[in-house]
Design an enzyme around this catalytic site. Structure first.
Site, short mmCIF file in Angstrom:
data_model
loop_
_atom_site.label_atom_id
_atom_site.label_comp_id
_atom_site.label_asym_id
_atom_site.label_seq_id
_atom_site.Cartn_x
_atom_site.Cartn_y
_atom_site.Cartn_z
N ALA A 39 7.34 -47.66 -2.57
CA ALA A 39 8.45 -46.72 -2.52
C ALA A 39 8.06 -45.39 -3.15
O ALA A 39 8.87 -44.69 -3.74
CB ALA A 39 9.66 -47.31 -3.25
N ARG A 48 10.42 -34.95 4.78
CA ARG A 48 11.12 -34.67 6.04
C ARG A 48 12.62 -34.97 5.99
O ARG A 48 13.37 -34.58 6.88
CB ARG A 48 10.47 -35.45 7.19
CG ARG A 48 9.26 -34.71 7.77
CD ARG A 48 8.67 -35.44 8.94
NE ARG A 48 7.88 -36.59 8.50
CZ ARG A 48 7.51 -37.59 9.29
NH1 ARG A 48 7.88 -37.58 10.56
NH2 ARG A 48 6.78 -38.58 8.84
N GLY A 51 -1.31 -46.79 13.27
CA GLY A 51 -2.57 -47.51 13.32
C GLY A 51 -2.52 -48.50 14.48
O GLY A 51 -1.45 -49.00 14.83
C1 UD1 Z 1 0.67 -46.42 7.68
C2 UD1 Z 1 -0.46 -47.34 8.16
C3 UD1 Z 1 -0.46 -47.34 9.69
C4 UD1 Z 1 0.88 -47.78 10.22
C5 UD1 Z 1 1.98 -46.90 9.64
C6 UD1 Z 1 3.33 -47.47 10.01
C7 UD1 Z 1 -2.24 -47.21 6.49
C8 UD1 Z 1 -3.54 -46.61 6.13
N1 UD1 Z 1 -1.71 -46.85 7.64
O1 UD1 Z 1 0.33 -45.12 8.09
O2 UD1 Z 1 -1.47 -48.21 10.16
O3 UD1 Z 1 0.89 -47.71 11.63
O4 UD1 Z 1 1.91 -46.86 8.20
O5 UD1 Z 1 4.34 -46.60 9.61
O6 UD1 Z 1 -1.71 -48.03 5.72
N2 UD1 Z 1 2.74 -44.85 0.28
C9 UD1 Z 1 2.71 -44.83 -1.09
N3 UD1 Z 1 1.65 -44.26 -1.72
C10 UD1 Z 1 0.62 -43.70 -1.05
C11 UD1 Z 1 0.67 -43.71 0.37
C12 UD1 Z 1 1.73 -44.29 0.99
O7 UD1 Z 1 3.62 -45.35 -1.74
O8 UD1 Z 1 -0.31 -43.21 -1.70
C13 UD1 Z 1 3.87 -45.48 0.97
C14 UD1 Z 1 4.75 -44.45 1.66
O9 UD1 Z 1 5.82 -44.10 0.84
C15 UD1 Z 1 5.22 -45.16 2.88
C16 UD1 Z 1 4.11 -46.14 3.20
O10 UD1 Z 1 3.37 -46.29 2.00
O11 UD1 Z 1 6.40 -45.89 2.65
C17 UD1 Z 1 3.25 -45.68 4.34
O12 UD1 Z 1 2.62 -44.49 4.00
P1 UD1 Z 1 2.32 -43.36 5.06
O13 UD1 Z 1 1.56 -42.30 4.40
O14 UD1 Z 1 3.56 -42.99 5.76
O15 UD1 Z 1 1.35 -44.15 6.06
P2 UD1 Z 1 1.00 -43.78 7.55
O16 UD1 Z 1 -0.05 -42.74 7.55
O17 UD1 Z 1 2.23 -43.52 8.30
#
Ligand code: UD1
Ligand code: CA
Length: 450
Positions: free
Chosen positions: A12, A18, A144
């Site tokens: 979270a 956005r 992904g």
């Molecule tokens: C990620 C997946 C992707 C998938 C997509 C689905 C990875 C590398 N990629 O991509 O394969 O299709 O979600 O929506 O996992 N978050 C954190 N800390 C971070 C990064 C992310 O808490 O450092 C949380 C974000 O708040 C979010 C989730 O993890 O809820 C996904 O992160 P996001 O950066 O949106 O991943 P995507 O690039 O969309």
């Protein structure tokens, strides 16, 4: 349910830019409860034995919501946003405590159901090290891709790192992942950031497990269920999907919805059998409705308990703390708040009943108002069983109307009325014969002279 222990890690820590909101994204509500609450409720129903929530720096509000829903949840802060694997590792202390199964979810995916989590986790009991949840979105851009071979999951390729052939795959990563507890830390610690975004990708867990000779598999979910919410538009889409589910569930359990698409529930709405809900009704949080209740059109309810055979509306507003016992009738343009109304009592038209107790069978005439507030404090009104309150009466609280008493029409009641008494509290009527005729004649004369 499985007797394997389950550690749930909920990510979270997203910034949610956005949403264009001061409120953290995961605290935005769908069907009356936060997205984080939905995810935690699903994991609890799926048998979570321990819960870790990863939040961004300074997000005490998100931590507080997590603790409110799951009091023994462990909250971890991800100080830098370096990718999904990095985020999971923020919960290292929870992972080190060990669990048979580990489930990673995103807090911005509020529609996921406990049954789906159980399906995702099931392969771990059969020896898989990693299970990912796939779906087929209408538009796969940005997700992904799940590279599979038969039943095996070979890799998850982020779009930016994918070959043209991999980009053509329509089976996408929803983001939820199950990991065998005994492998989880060793896999996560080996994930690097040598990719186009320079991030630690949780999705690399698949290839690392396979290199260890440990199997990875994919489960499948409906696109509707794993839709992530990144914007207010997607928030409204999630709301629509959930409302559709709640309406169908209500009808399946014996509730008649005349125009289902116009009725809005909260995730916690409880409905009995043979309830009829007319069009354009909104159920806020905390509403319980007994059997055989009729809710006429255009009602708004929140924090209210309606017992068997109650009828409300059209156009009634029930606010928190309302309890309507069996057979109570609440009519049009009536508002109730912190009001306990006992069986068979009637408040049929244009009334406000707040901070009040109304005894069984009492009848409150049109326009009865409890005057409960002096600008500083709230005061209680007590109306005894079988009392009859005449039309357009103001009951100035604190005040008690005894059982069986009558209050004459148009009263302003400022002191208690004894049982079975009659209270008249209005000014005496004055009649002046011929006054109106003389008045008109005088005015006409004055106009002629002018
Ligand atoms: C990620 C997946 C992707 C998938 C997509 C689905 C990875 C590398 N990629 O991509 O394969 O299709 O979600 O929506 O996992 N978050 C954190 N800390 C971070 C990064 C992310 O808490 O450092 C949380 C974000 O708040 C979010 C989730 O993890 O809820 C996904 O992160 P996001 O950066 O949106 O991943 P995507 O690039 O969309
Ligand atoms: Ca995303």
């Amino acid at each position: 349910m499985s007797d394997r222990s389950l550690l749930v890690v909920v990510l979270a820590a997203g910034e949610g830019t956005r949403m264009k909101s001061r409120l953290p994204k995961v605290l935005h509500k769908v069907a009356g409860r936060s997205m984080l609450h939905h995810v935690l409720a699903a994991t609890r129903a799926a048998g979570a034995t321990r819960t870790a929530v990863v939040v961004g720096p300074g997000r005490e509000d998100v931590a507080a919501e997590a603790s409110r829903i799951v009091p023994d949840a462990q909250v971890f802060v991800q100080t830098e946003r370096l990718g999904t694997a990095h985020a999971v590792l923020a919960a290292r202390a929870a992972l080190e405590q060990g669990a048979d199964d580990v489930l990673v979810l995103y807090a911005d995916t509020p529609l996921v159901r406990a049954e789906t989590l159980a399906r995702l986790r099931a392969p771990l009991a059969e020896g898989a090290a990693v299970a990912a949840l796939g779906f087929e979105p209408e538009d796969p851009t940005g997700y992904g891709r799940l590279v599979t071979s038969g039943n095996e999951l070979v890799a998850i390729r982020e779009e930016k790192d994918a070959t043209t052939a991999e980009r053509a795959i329509r089976f996408c990563n929803a983001g939820l992942m199950a990991l065998a507890g005994k492998d989880a830390l060793s896999i996560l610690d080996r994930i690097g950031n040598a990719n186009s975004k320079g991030e630690y990708y949780l999705t690399d867990a698949v290839e690392i497990a396979r290199a260890d000779g440990r199997p990875a598999v994919a489960a499948k979910a409906d696109a509707d269920e794993v839709a992530g919410v990144n914007s207010r538009i997607q928030l409204a889409e999630a709301e629509a999907i959930l409302q559709q589910r709640l309406r169908r569930a209500a009808m399946a359990e014996g509730v008649t919805l005349i125009a289902p698409e116009t009725v809005f529930f909260s995730a916690d709405t409880v409905l009995g059998r043979d309830v009829i809900v007319e069009p354009n009704v909104v159920f806020g949080p905390g509403v319980t409705v007994g059997d055989d209740v009729v809710i006429h059109a255009f009602c708004h309810l929140e924090g209210a308990q309606l017992e068997t055979g109650v009828s409300i509306g059209p156009y009634a507003r029930l606010r928190p703390g309302t309890r309507l016992e069996a057979g109570v009738r609440i009519g049009n343009f009536v508002e109730t708040k912190a009001a306990h109304i006992e069986s068979g009592a009637k408040v049929n038209h244009l009334s406000y009943v707040g901070d009040a107790h109304v005894g069984a069978g009492a009848n409150l005439g049109a326009g009865t108002i409890t005057c409960n507030y002096d600008g500083f404090s709230k005061y209680r009104t007590e109306i005894g069983a079988g009392a009859f309150i005449g039309v357009n009466s103001a009951l100035v609280a604190p005040v008690t109307i005894g059982a069986g008493a009558y209050v004459g029409t148009g009263a302003v009641i400022t002191s208690d009325v004894p049982e079975d008494a009659l209270a008249i509290a209005r000014s005496r009527q004055v009649v002046k014969e011929g006054w109106a005729r003389e008045f008109r004649a005088a005015r006409a004369e004055a106009k002629k002279k002018a």
